[in-house]
Enzyme design. Structure first.
Site, PDB file in Angstrom:
ATOM      1  N   HIS A 206      16.451  19.104  63.579  1.00  5.70           N
ATOM      2  CA  HIS A 206      15.256  19.936  63.770  1.00  5.70           C
ATOM      3  C   HIS A 206      14.041  19.137  63.301  1.00  5.70           C
ATOM      4  O   HIS A 206      14.088  18.511  62.251  1.00  5.70           O
ATOM      5  CB  HIS A 206      15.406  21.214  62.930  1.00  5.70           C
ATOM      6  CG  HIS A 206      14.359  22.234  63.201  1.00  5.70           C
ATOM      7  ND1 HIS A 206      13.068  22.117  62.743  1.00  5.70           N
ATOM      8  CD2 HIS A 206      14.404  23.395  63.889  1.00  5.70           C
ATOM      9  CE1 HIS A 206      12.365  23.170  63.145  1.00  5.70           C
ATOM     10  NE2 HIS A 206      13.153  23.960  63.846  1.00  5.70           N
ATOM     11  N   CYS A 244      11.893  21.595  68.907  1.00  9.31           N
ATOM     12  CA  CYS A 244      11.193  22.825  68.537  1.00  9.31           C
ATOM     13  C   CYS A 244       9.711  22.702  68.898  1.00  9.31           C
ATOM     14  O   CYS A 244       8.974  21.926  68.272  1.00  9.31           O
ATOM     15  CB  CYS A 244      11.369  23.082  67.043  1.00  9.31           C
ATOM     16  SG  CYS A 244      10.462  24.532  66.478  1.00  9.31           S
ATOM     17  N   HIS A 271      14.298  25.088  70.741  1.00  7.83           N
ATOM     18  CA  HIS A 271      13.616  26.214  70.085  1.00  7.83           C
ATOM     19  C   HIS A 271      12.286  26.351  70.804  1.00  7.83           C
ATOM     20  O   HIS A 271      11.480  25.414  70.780  1.00  7.83           O
ATOM     21  CB  HIS A 271      13.314  25.883  68.626  1.00  7.83           C
ATOM     22  CG  HIS A 271      14.485  26.039  67.708  1.00  7.83           C
ATOM     23  ND1 HIS A 271      14.371  25.889  66.351  1.00  7.83           N
ATOM     24  CD2 HIS A 271      15.775  26.341  67.938  1.00  7.83           C
ATOM     25  CE1 HIS A 271      15.555  26.101  65.788  1.00  7.83           C
ATOM     26  NE2 HIS A 271      16.424  26.362  66.731  1.00  7.83           N
ATOM     27  N   ASP A 316      12.104  31.240  69.528  1.00  8.49           N
ATOM     28  CA  ASP A 316      12.041  30.989  68.088  1.00  8.49           C
ATOM     29  C   ASP A 316      11.251  32.116  67.440  1.00  8.49           C
ATOM     30  O   ASP A 316      11.381  33.259  67.866  1.00  8.49           O
ATOM     31  CB  ASP A 316      11.470  29.595  67.876  1.00  8.49           C
ATOM     32  CG  ASP A 316      11.805  29.014  66.532  1.00  8.49           C
ATOM     33  OD1 ASP A 316      12.535  29.649  65.776  1.00  8.49           O
ATOM     34  OD2 ASP A 316      11.326  27.918  66.230  1.00  8.49           O
ATOM     35  N   HIS A 317      10.455  31.827  66.456  1.00  8.73           N
ATOM     36  CA  HIS A 317       9.787  32.917  65.728  1.00  8.73           C
ATOM     37  C   HIS A 317       8.992  33.818  66.656  1.00  8.73           C
ATOM     38  O   HIS A 317       8.496  33.374  67.684  1.00  8.73           O
ATOM     39  CB  HIS A 317       8.794  32.357  64.705  1.00  8.73           C
ATOM     40  CG  HIS A 317       9.409  31.342  63.815  1.00  8.73           C
ATOM     41  ND1 HIS A 317       8.684  30.489  63.047  1.00  8.73           N
ATOM     42  CD2 HIS A 317      10.705  31.045  63.591  1.00  8.73           C
ATOM     43  CE1 HIS A 317       9.496  29.719  62.366  1.00  8.73           C
ATOM     44  NE2 HIS A 317      10.736  30.024  62.687  1.00  8.73           N
ATOM     45  N   TYR A 332      11.304  36.710  62.203  1.00 13.80           N
ATOM     46  CA  TYR A 332      12.565  37.035  62.884  1.00 13.80           C
ATOM     47  C   TYR A 332      12.742  38.527  63.142  1.00 13.80           C
ATOM     48  O   TYR A 332      13.784  39.109  62.875  1.00 13.80           O
ATOM     49  CB  TYR A 332      13.757  36.464  62.098  1.00 13.80           C
ATOM     50  CG  TYR A 332      13.869  34.964  62.267  1.00 13.80           C
ATOM     51  CD1 TYR A 332      14.550  34.434  63.364  1.00 13.80           C
ATOM     52  CD2 TYR A 332      13.266  34.087  61.386  1.00 13.80           C
ATOM     53  CE1 TYR A 332      14.631  33.067  63.555  1.00 13.80           C
ATOM     54  CE2 TYR A 332      13.339  32.712  61.567  1.00 13.80           C
ATOM     55  CZ  TYR A 332      14.028  32.214  62.651  1.00 13.80           C
ATOM     56  OH  TYR A 332      14.103  30.865  62.855  1.00 13.80           O
TER      57      TYR A 332
HETATM   58  C1  DNO Z   1      12.908  28.152  61.152  1.00 12.17           C
HETATM   59  C2  DNO Z   1      14.035  27.352  61.585  1.00 12.17           C
HETATM   60  C3  DNO Z   1      14.399  26.284  60.577  1.00 12.17           C
HETATM   61  C4  DNO Z   1      15.674  25.587  60.999  1.00 12.17           C
HETATM   62  C5  DNO Z   1      16.105  24.494  60.061  1.00 12.17           C
HETATM   63  C6  DNO Z   1      17.276  23.748  60.619  1.00 12.17           C
HETATM   64  O1  DNO Z   1      12.761  29.242  61.565  1.00 12.17           O
HETATM   65  O2  DNO Z   1      13.801  26.811  62.828  1.00 12.17           O
HETATM   66  O3  DNO Z   1      14.597  26.873  59.334  1.00 12.17           O
HETATM   67  O4  DNO Z   1      16.708  26.506  61.054  1.00 12.17           O
HETATM   68  O5  DNO Z   1      15.072  23.612  59.824  1.00 12.17           O
HETATM   69  O6  DNO Z   1      17.939  23.130  59.578  1.00 12.17           O
END
Ligand code: DNO
Length: 360
Positions: A206, A244, A271, A316-317, A332
């Site tokens: 990531h 991401c 992501h 993602d978020h 989340y």
């Molecule tokens: C945040 C996530 C990160 C991810 C870590 C992977 O929302 O994308 O916390 O899970 O960095 O290790």
């Protein structure tokens, strides 16, 4: 693309598997044993129990996010081999329940970082916010501020037990430069690769979030050039990326569609989310819809589509909507991520329709 959803577990998430089943198009659950601290052994029974809950509802268990990497591995201490052995043991166990991709990060001490967890947007919803000037100050002030704002939830990597050891951790990272961190990452992956090949699990790093060093600690997965260096450093199909857009998108110099076109063969997990970046470097998370933020999400999806991407994707978020901030883990919630799934699939399906019609 293979749509997934990050779920924190039965006793750990306000969103249930039954909620997720009602979001069209979600095929897999992105999961982890969230109570485990980095370096702890994962027991087969615990892994099996969570995997069974997921498959019982008809979802795939193929993506785990994360198995966290112990700081001794990132620092390069002699004890790293012991922790790498434990990591390998977890990889082997995960392969027995159908895991194909492990998302992890190599950020020193902190995982992703924000200065406010519930900042109000003009439409009355709220979202995670990063104030660039504030974060340059004392990390301990930041920790206080963040913990106070988080209620009963903490962000990954910001768990109170880790934060209690902050001085010790900062001292241990003294002398760990960007070069050293790259070397330690190489050492870690070189030990993992033979096992990953044997059990067919891909490691997907990531990027650093935000995409620059913070608190004087190096952060190395943040741009086209650092990612190229990372991929060339251990040139195996079993070492690749969690790409991401929200993390890399914090730096407007990152041309995300161009990076996807360049790296798509080594992207195993996408992501996808949006951020609005301000002129002073602050940023706030916004809806997935392209024109709400600084990242053109439709172009991002197009870059994946053009390259016939078949890997895993998750929204993602999201923002916290309709009163959700009162009981949801920062970033989340259910609603905005579900809207995100529909936006991403909407763009994808329309591109797919155009492709099919133009080939008939
Ligand atoms: C945040 C996530 C990160 C991810 C870590 C992977 O929302 O994308 O916390 O899970 O960095 O290790």
């Amino acid at each position: 693309m293979n749509m997934t959803w990050r779920w924190y577990g039965q006793d750990n998430d306000q969103v249930t598997l039954d909620h997720i089943r009602q979001i069209p198009g979600v095929m897999g659950i992105v999961w982890s044993l969230h109570h485990k601290v980095a370096g702890e052994v994962w027991k087969m029974e615990e892994i099996q129990e969570t995997a069974d809950q997921i498959t019982a509802k008809g979802f795939s268990t193929a993506v785990v996010e994360s198995v966290n990497v112990h700081d001794d591995i990132k620092i390069g201490l002699p004890s790293r081999d012991h922790y790498i052995d434990i990591y390998i043991d977890t990889i082997r166990k995960l392969s027995q329940v159908g895991v194909k991709v492990i998302c992890y990060n190599f950020m020193p001490i902190f995982d992703w970082t924000r200065t406010e967890l519930y900042k109000e947007l003009p439409d009355g919803s709220n979202a995670l916010f990063y104030e660039k000037a504030a974060i340059q100050d004392n990390p301990r002030d930041m920790v206080e501020r963040i913990l106070q704002g988080a209620g009963s939830f903490t962000m990954p990597g910001w768990e109170p037990e880790r934060l209690a050891r902050l001085d010790e951790l900062f001292a241990a990272y003294e002398g760990v430069t960007e070069e050293k961190l790259f070397e330690n990452l190489k050492y870690f992956l070189q030990r993992l690769m033979p096992v990953c090949e044997e059990v067919d699990i891909r490691m997907a790093i990531h990027p650093d979030d935000p995409a620059w060093p913070i608190f004087g600690l190096p952060r190395i997965i943040r741009s086209r050039d650092t990612i190229r260096r990372f991929l060339d450093m251990v040139d195996s199909p079993y070492s690749g990326l969690t790409f991401c857009t929200g993390s890399l998108g914090t730096n407007p110099e990152n041309d995300l569609p161009a990076m996807i076109r360049e790296f798509h063969e080594r992207i195993y997990f996408a992501h996808i989310r949006n951020v609005k970046v301000f002129d002073n470097g602050d940023f706030i998370e916004v809806s997935h819809r392209g024109r709400d933020g600084s990242v053109d999400i439709a172009e991002v999806v197009k870059a994946y589509h053009e390259n016939g991407y078949t890997g895993y994707v998750r929204p993602d978020h999201g923002r916290h909507l309709w009163g959700e901030e009162k009981n949801c883990r920062p970033g989340y919630g259910l609603y905005d991520r579900a809207l995100g799934v529909m936006y991403l699939l909407g763009v994808w399906d329309s591109l797919e329709n155009v492709r099919m019609h133009s080939s008939t």
